[in-house]
Design an enzyme around this catalytic site. Structure first.
Site, PDB file in Angstrom:
ATOM      1  CD  GLU A 293      30.625  30.860  42.263  1.00 26.89           C
ATOM      2  OE1 GLU A 293      31.843  31.122  42.249  1.00 26.89           O
ATOM      3  OE2 GLU A 293      29.755  31.747  42.293  1.00 26.89           O
ATOM      4  CG  ASP A 426      27.501  39.092  36.445  1.00 27.66           C
ATOM      5  OD1 ASP A 426      27.125  37.960  36.124  1.00 27.66           O
ATOM      6  OD2 ASP A 426      28.072  39.335  37.531  1.00 27.66           O
ATOM      7  CD  GLU A 562      32.424  42.333  41.220  1.00 27.68           C
ATOM      8  OE1 GLU A 562      32.390  41.087  41.187  1.00 27.68           O
ATOM      9  OE2 GLU A 562      32.369  42.979  42.297  1.00 27.68           O
ATOM     10  CB  THR A 651      34.384  36.012  35.423  1.00 29.44           C
ATOM     11  OG1 THR A 651      33.563  37.060  35.945  1.00 29.44           O
ATOM     12  CG2 THR A 651      34.014  34.672  36.060  1.00 29.44           C
TER      13      THR A 651
END
Length: 662
Positions: A293, A426, A562, A651
């Site tokens: 993170e 993912d 997303e 991401t």
């Protein structure tokens, strides 16, 4: 008559002669055993349980304290030297990328690679100058936007390549030609170059901001006002209680939003945030942070903002946090620990396991590789490349699909037999493709792993729902298929489209088109028009049932990006206006059900109850860092606004440059 009882003890003669109890060990043992037998079964069980519990606690405490002490006392001299050298490091590569080649140069040599398509119907391109070579004080785009925005203050209600001239990679019929002359990180430290102004011939008139983009700007300002008023400098806003929550105590929302403000042209807000970064952002604090993170949000956000603004402050901060995260890689297997104490320089796995998630250890590569390219220090890229090479060789995959967990001690996959493109796995697949693109399409192992994985998805995880025959990606657990799909999986259409744009199989674009329709239906078939965190699809038509079923535990919405992310890619590559319209619907529903009047937006607990969506009182940092950024880019008709032939998004939606010839 009163009864009188007499007690007589019979025993060995010497014992009796000695007067009975003599305090010997043997006598005490017999006495204690007699008392133990006199206890009830329940009392004995409780005592035994307490002794066992204390023993386990002692073993765990000893192991934990021993590991921490070892990490503290054995801190390597290399790290100490690195920390001492940080202030004097010079850049191996400047923030500014070289000017791109004109569109018509050698186009015939690359028939399989097409540039970004202009939206259809065609429009007159008046794109602004490249963002990455404009310092904030000289950015004409920002000045134009800023004056426009000022007029609208009210809400708008609406493997490595061969060193040959042409090295072709063939994969299942897809012919890919790597970009030439891509430079790996240099071990030499070079003098940085100043960001230069755009040559006159490359300057273009800025594309005007449209009404939908203005609505995104207004939404961002509303969210930012809540953060500034009630959570300034803290990690996340709690808009209902007008307070904040801390995760790492590093201003996550502010850092996540820096490049969004730059792209939206919010000059005043950006400068205010920059001052906080310069004066108040300190990483030398005794706090545990999550490696993944903090890499994608903090390191990625700082690197991206450096490239867009040319301000070296952000690179210095990026080098600082990058060095402080490196202890995570000091494991027996080189698979990094999940948590790092950035003040003490120690790292550890979660308290309950020695495993890390596969997505976390394989989705930090774009950022660390770029940090090596900028600083000339190879240690960052070396650490993350070792992880990818190790995962490439592991057994336990299923036609390219990987399990969700990997052990930091053994370096092996754990919890075998469970395969998903949702949480914990993912972004592994996303970063396979994006690393290959970032590095100039020369790292063949990354491409091979990506292509195998997509084939594995088609073979094991793709199904169609009823009654609308929506194509979705389910999960596989020990051979049993589950029609469960996380909202997180909606990154996949955009990734597939990006791969097709970069020369991969055209079937990937067809699959992307089918999947983005499904992701949109995850919104459209719900009462509030907002997607839940998880859906289950019906495989057989049932009267009165839609394709999408939602379980009570899954019906929350966290303002996730997303679907909007994939809509952006699909519109950028196809020009189909329906993707903009779908994104507009989503933005309106965010405004209707998640907007807090006093400032900010909140995640909600129940997307199926329009009258009471049950707000959760939390605005995730990625709402500003990702969701609204992708919204703004989706509604733009300017393909040079973060050109996808020059930038790759991490991401967390932070754009980093694709490595280009010097």
């Amino acid at each position: 008559p009163r009864r009188v009882f007499i007690s007589i003890s019979l025993g060995p003669e010497e014992a009796v002669g000695a007067g009975g109890y003599n305090n010997s060990k043997a006598w005490r043992r017999r006495s204690c055993w007699r008392k133990w037998k006199q206890l009830s079964r329940l009392q004995r069980s409780v005592i035994l349980f307490l002794f066992a519990f204390l023993a386990v606690c002692g073993v765990v405490s000893y192991a934990s304290m021993g590991e921490a002490w070892k990490s503290l006392t054995n801190k390597s001299l290399d790290d100490q030297r690195t920390e001492q050298e940080i202030p004097g490091v010079k850049l191996a590569n400047p923030a500014v990328l070289p000017a791109p080649q004109k569109a018509d140069v050698n186009r015939g040599d690359y028939p399989e690679l097409s540039p970004q398509k202009q939206p259809n119907p065609p429009y007159v391109r008046r794109g602004p100058s490249n963002l990455q070579i404009k310092a904030p004080q000289r950015d004409t785009r920002l000045k134009t936007r800023h004056s426009t925005i000022r007029a609208v203050e009210e809400p708008v209600q609406t493997d490595k390549g061969e060193k040959t001239e042409k090295s072709i990679i063939s994969w299942r019929g897809a012919m890919i030609e790597p970009d030439q002359n891509t430079e790996p990180p240099s071990s030499k430290i070079k003098e940085p170059e100043k960001p230069s102004s755009v040559e006159a011939e490359d300057q273009k008139e800025p594309v005007p901001i449209n009404q939908r983009q203005l609505a995104v700007i207004e939404a961002f300002r509303h969210a930012w006002r809540g953060y500034k008023d009630f959570a300034w400098g803290h990690d996340e806003l709690k808009p209902l209680s007008k307070s904040y929550s801390e995760w790492f105590g590093l201003g996550l929302t502010l850092i996540d939003a820096l490049d969004t403000m730059w792209i939206l042209g919010l000059k005043e807000e950006f400068e205010e945030a920059r001052k906080w970064v310069a004066n108040d952002l300190v990483f030398d604090k005794n706090v545990d942070v999550n490696l993944f993170e903090s890499t994608i949000r903090i390191l990625g956000g700082l690197l991206s903002t450096y490239h867009l603004s040319g301000d070296s402050l952000f690179l210095e901060k990026a080098k600082d946090i990058g060095n402080r995260l490196m202890p995570a890689f000091k494991t027996p297997s080189k698979i990094p620990y999940s948590d790092v104490n950035i003040g003490r320089g120690t790292a550890h796995p979660p308290r309950w396991t020695s495993d890390s998630t596969v997505a976390e250890v394989t989705s930090i590569q774009l950022e660390f590789r770029e940090l090596s390219r900028l600083t000339g220090d190879e240690k960052f890229q070396k650490a993350v490349d070792e992880v990818m090479k190790h995962v490439h060789t592991l057994s336990g995959k299923n036609d390219g699909l990987v399990p969700m967990f990997i052990n930091t001690n053994s370096g092996q996959f754990t919890h075998l037999g469970v395969y998903t493109l949702g949480a914990r796995a993912d972004s592994y697949y996303e970063y396979l493709l994006k690393q290959w693109i970032q590095g100039g399409k020369k790292e063949n192992e990354l491409l091979e792993d990506y292509m195998r994985a997509i084939e594995g998805v088609k073979k094991h995880l793709l199904q169609r729902s009823a009654p609308k025959k929506l194509t979705f990606v389910g999960e596989l657990a020990h051979g049993h298929f589950s029609a469960k799909m996380d909202h997180l999986v909606c990154f996949l259409p955009g990734t597939l489209a990006l791969g097709a744009h970069n020369g991969l199989d055209a079937d990937h674009m067809k699959l992307a088109e089918a999947l983005i329709e499904t992701c949109y239906q995850m919104y459209a078939q719900v009462e509030t028009g907002l997607s839940p965190e998880i859906v289950h699809f019906n495989l057989h038509a049932q009267k009165g049932h839609k394709d999408v079923e939602i379980k009570p535990a899954d019906r929350h919405n966290l303002l996730r990006p997303e679907t909007v992310e994939s809509l952006f890619y699909m519109y950028r590559f196809t020009g189909d206006k329906k993707y903009q319209d779908w994104g507009w619907e989503i933005l309106q529903n965010f405004n209707k059900y998640t907007r807090v009047p006093t400032g900010g937006y909140t995640s909600i607990n129940n997307v199926q109850n329009p009258s009471n969506p049950e707000p959760r009182d939390k605005m995730e940092s990625f709402f500003l860092g990702e969701t609204l950024k992708y919204m703004f880019l989706l509604f733009s008709d300017d393909i040079d606004l973060i050109n996808l032939d020059k930038y790759i998004f991490n991401t967390e939606a932070h754009p980093l440059p694709i490595w280009a010839p010097a």
